[in-house]
Design an enzyme around this catalytic site. Structure first.
Site, PDB file in Angstrom:
ATOM      1  N   ASP A 267      -1.163  -7.467  -3.378  1.00  0.00           N
ATOM      2  CA  ASP A 267      -0.271  -6.317  -3.216  1.00  0.00           C
ATOM      3  C   ASP A 267       0.349  -5.977  -4.578  1.00  0.00           C
ATOM      4  O   ASP A 267       0.834  -6.868  -5.281  1.00  0.00           O
ATOM      5  CB  ASP A 267       0.833  -6.712  -2.217  1.00  0.00           C
ATOM      6  CG  ASP A 267       1.553  -5.514  -1.637  1.00  0.00           C
ATOM      7  OD1 ASP A 267       0.997  -4.403  -1.677  1.00  0.00           O
ATOM      8  OD2 ASP A 267       2.682  -5.695  -1.134  1.00  0.00           O
ATOM      9  N   HIS A 268       0.312  -4.739  -4.951  1.00  0.00           N
ATOM     10  CA  HIS A 268       0.925  -4.278  -6.203  1.00  0.00           C
ATOM     11  C   HIS A 268       0.501  -5.081  -7.432  1.00  0.00           C
ATOM     12  O   HIS A 268       1.365  -5.559  -8.195  1.00  0.00           O
ATOM     13  CB  HIS A 268       2.454  -4.259  -6.100  1.00  0.00           C
ATOM     14  CG  HIS A 268       2.939  -3.214  -5.149  1.00  0.00           C
ATOM     15  ND1 HIS A 268       2.917  -1.869  -5.419  1.00  0.00           N
ATOM     16  CD2 HIS A 268       3.418  -3.328  -3.889  1.00  0.00           C
ATOM     17  CE1 HIS A 268       3.363  -1.198  -4.385  1.00  0.00           C
ATOM     18  NE2 HIS A 268       3.664  -2.063  -3.430  1.00  0.00           N
TER      19      HIS A 268
ATOM     20  N   ASP B 229      -1.742  -0.943  -9.014  1.00  0.00           N
ATOM     21  CA  ASP B 229      -0.678   0.040  -8.879  1.00  0.00           C
ATOM     22  C   ASP B 229      -0.378   0.671 -10.240  1.00  0.00           C
ATOM     23  O   ASP B 229       0.418   0.161 -11.023  1.00  0.00           O
ATOM     24  CB  ASP B 229       0.567  -0.653  -8.314  1.00  0.00           C
ATOM     25  CG  ASP B 229       1.747   0.296  -8.198  1.00  0.00           C
ATOM     26  OD1 ASP B 229       1.611   1.472  -8.592  1.00  0.00           O
ATOM     27  OD2 ASP B 229       2.808  -0.135  -7.712  1.00  0.00           O
TER      28      ASP B 229
ATOM     29  N   GLU C  20      -2.682   3.592  -6.101  1.00  0.00           N
ATOM     30  CA  GLU C  20      -1.479   4.288  -5.612  1.00  0.00           C
ATOM     31  C   GLU C  20      -1.212   5.527  -6.449  1.00  0.00           C
ATOM     32  O   GLU C  20      -1.334   5.513  -7.672  1.00  0.00           O
ATOM     33  CB  GLU C  20      -0.253   3.360  -5.643  1.00  0.00           C
ATOM     34  CG  GLU C  20       1.019   4.077  -5.156  1.00  0.00           C
ATOM     35  CD  GLU C  20       2.211   3.145  -4.931  1.00  0.00           C
ATOM     36  OE1 GLU C  20       1.987   1.954  -4.635  1.00  0.00           O
ATOM     37  OE2 GLU C  20       3.346   3.617  -5.060  1.00  0.00           O
TER      38      GLU C  20
ATOM     39  N   HIS D 114       2.699   2.164   2.410  1.00  0.00           N
ATOM     40  CA  HIS D 114       3.596   1.040   2.107  1.00  0.00           C
ATOM     41  C   HIS D 114       4.953   1.350   2.735  1.00  0.00           C
ATOM     42  O   HIS D 114       5.206   2.459   3.179  1.00  0.00           O
ATOM     43  CB  HIS D 114       3.759   0.910   0.586  1.00  0.00           C
ATOM     44  CG  HIS D 114       2.554   0.335  -0.087  1.00  0.00           C
ATOM     45  ND1 HIS D 114       2.617  -0.767  -0.888  1.00  0.00           N
ATOM     46  CD2 HIS D 114       1.253   0.696  -0.079  1.00  0.00           C
ATOM     47  CE1 HIS D 114       1.417  -1.054  -1.337  1.00  0.00           C
ATOM     48  NE2 HIS D 114       0.563  -0.177  -0.867  1.00  0.00           N
ATOM     49  N   GLY D 115       5.824   0.333   2.704  1.00  0.00           N
ATOM     50  CA  GLY D 115       7.224   0.587   3.059  1.00  0.00           C
ATOM     51  C   GLY D 115       7.449   1.039   4.487  1.00  0.00           C
ATOM     52  O   GLY D 115       8.257   1.931   4.735  1.00  0.00           O
ATOM     53  N   CYS D 116       6.769   0.416   5.441  1.00  0.00           N
ATOM     54  CA  CYS D 116       6.855   0.891   6.834  1.00  0.00           C
ATOM     55  C   CYS D 116       7.685  -0.007   7.742  1.00  0.00           C
ATOM     56  O   CYS D 116       7.591   0.103   8.966  1.00  0.00           O
ATOM     57  CB  CYS D 116       5.454   1.075   7.401  1.00  0.00           C
ATOM     58  SG  CYS D 116       4.660   2.532   6.710  1.00  0.00           S
TER      59      CYS D 116
ATOM     60  N   ILE E 260       3.777  -4.208   5.880  1.00  0.00           N
ATOM     61  CA  ILE E 260       5.075  -4.674   6.389  1.00  0.00           C
ATOM     62  C   ILE E 260       5.447  -5.955   5.642  1.00  0.00           C
ATOM     63  O   ILE E 260       4.690  -6.929   5.657  1.00  0.00           O
ATOM     64  CB  ILE E 260       4.997  -5.007   7.903  1.00  0.00           C
ATOM     65  CG1 ILE E 260       4.527  -3.807   8.744  1.00  0.00           C
ATOM     66  CG2 ILE E 260       6.332  -5.570   8.408  1.00  0.00           C
ATOM     67  CD1 ILE E 260       5.522  -2.675   8.899  1.00  0.00           C
ATOM     68  N   ALA E 261       6.596  -5.938   4.988  1.00  0.00           N
ATOM     69  CA  ALA E 261       7.112  -7.158   4.349  1.00  0.00           C
ATOM     70  C   ALA E 261       8.545  -7.427   4.804  1.00  0.00           C
ATOM     71  O   ALA E 261       8.857  -8.480   5.365  1.00  0.00           O
ATOM     72  CB  ALA E 261       7.051  -7.030   2.829  1.00  0.00           C
TER      73      ALA E 261
HETATM   74  P1  13P Z   1       8.574  -2.834   3.594  1.00  0.00           P
HETATM   75  O1  13P Z   1       9.598  -3.137   2.559  1.00  0.00           O
HETATM   76  O2  13P Z   1       8.898  -1.595   4.347  1.00  0.00           O
HETATM   77  O3  13P Z   1       8.299  -3.974   4.484  1.00  0.00           O
HETATM   78  O4  13P Z   1       7.213  -2.502   2.814  1.00  0.00           O
HETATM   79  C1  13P Z   1       6.491  -3.525   2.197  1.00  0.00           C
HETATM   80  C2  13P Z   1       5.381  -3.042   1.360  1.00  0.00           C
HETATM   81  O5  13P Z   1       4.989  -1.918   1.412  1.00  0.00           O
HETATM   82  C3  13P Z   1       4.769  -4.032   0.451  1.00  0.00           C
HETATM   83  O6  13P Z   1       3.865  -3.448  -0.414  1.00  0.00           O
END
Ligand code: 13P
Length: 324
Positions: free
Chosen positions: A93-94, A115, A145, A227-229, A271-272
């Site tokens: 990731d990233h 990224d 990205e 990302h960021g869900c 999801i993190a």
């Molecule tokens: P969240 O912070 O919404 O869980 O997103 C994590 C993410 O996109 C990691 O790359």
């Protein structure tokens, strides 16, 4: 050096083809503890869902090649031993540099993200192309990205700003020229705790599905990544605050919006934070409830089923159950 096939892993190509065709998204789940990893594999086995194990370059460095590869192998072994054939990818990731992507590929990752979103457009294309050439020669898939997501990626940014959304016309150009296999775009989601800013009347803004639609009209079949869900359950925020922590009230991405995106061109949803706050909130609660404990298992044993429950819910929202 590890070969991902020997670890029982697959790259994301077929996973995404099927997800796109059938209108669901593959959960891409970050883990930082064994309980998280075990809980997610419990959920995946129960629901027969494909899964992408998300590992950041920091965690990769922290665990080292051997531990990371072997943890992924334990996950695939558990699935095999349950008599199932569920696709599992190990994804960086990233990845921020070519070197981080190479280290991951040598370490047995079946998929990497490069990224370059903070770079000027042409430099992002050039870097992605370089990673894609290296990765494709080893049958590893590449996510890129375009457009900056708020949150950890862009500390200190307030509110959703129009200029941060991915430009769909540029995205199509990027897909055609960079050689990436999937593209993370910015349609209103963001990393970390602070996500959606409610409107004055209290309603929440909608994700920009029109950006998604434009890209999928021009590039049908091409997998998009969000990302960021995380949903940022108030239950966990309250639990953290009730047990000695201090985090602000915040609004995550509503489940219905994630579900809608999963039915469109989005084939991977990251999801993190939800996993982190579920683990940490419950750890704080249990430690408060058991002040005499001297063994971490007082909380680790209880966290795993809670993690499983969380990930069962994610599989349900993304529609990925019974797809393997
Ligand atoms: P969240 O912070 O919404 O869980 O997103 C994590 C993410 O996109 C990691 O790359």
């Amino acid at each position: 050096m590890y070969n991902y096939e020997e670890l029982g892993l697959v790259n994301t190509k077929e996973m995404f083809d099927k997800a796109y065709r059938e209108g669901y998204a593959v959960p891409a789940l970050n883990f930082v503890t064994i309980e998280q990893l075990n809980g997610m594999i419990d959920a995946v086995i129960e629901k027969r869902s494909p899964v992408i194990l998300l590992v950041s370059p920091n965690l990769h460095r922290q665990l080292g090649h051997e531990m990371t590869a072997r943890l992924a192998q334990v996950a695939t072994d558990r699935i095999k031993n349950a008599g199932l054939n569920i696709p599992v990818a190990l994804h960086l990731d990233h990845g921020m540099t070519f070197e981080q992507c190479v280290a991951a590929i040598e370490g047995g990752f079946s998929s990497v993200m490069i990224d370059g979103s903070k770079l000027p457009f042409e430099e992002n294309i050039a870097l992605t192309k370089k990673v894609a050439e290296y990765a494709h020669a080893r049958n590893v898939t590449v996510e890129a990205e375009l457009g900056i997501l708020k949150g950890k990626e862009e500390e200190g940014t307030e509110g959703t700003n129009e200029s941060m959304y991915t430009d769909p016309v540029m995205a199509v150009d990027f897909i055609e020229r960079s050689g990436c296999d999937s593209l993370a775009i910015s349609i209103g989601t963001c990393h970390g705790l602070v996500k959606m800013v409610p409107r004055e009347d209290g309603t929440l803004p909608e994700l920009k599905y029109d950006i998604l639609q434009y890209i999928s009209d021009k590039k049908p079949g091409f997998p998009i990544v969000l990302h960021g869900c995380s949903n940022i359950s108030q239950t966990y925020v309250d639990m953290i605050n009730q047990h000695g922590g201090h985090i602000e009230k915040t609004v995550g991405i509503p489940d219905e919006q994630v579900r809608k995106a999963a039915g469109l061109a989005v084939c991977k949803i990251n999801i993190a934070t939800d996993g982190w706050i579920c683990g940490l909130a419950n750890t704080r609660r249990i430690l408060d409830e058991e002040p005499g404990a001297i063994d971490s298992r007082c909380f680790t044993l209880k966290i795993r089923p809670l993690m499983k429950e969380l990930y069962l819910h994610k599989i349900e929202i993304m529609g990925s159950g019974n797809r393997a």
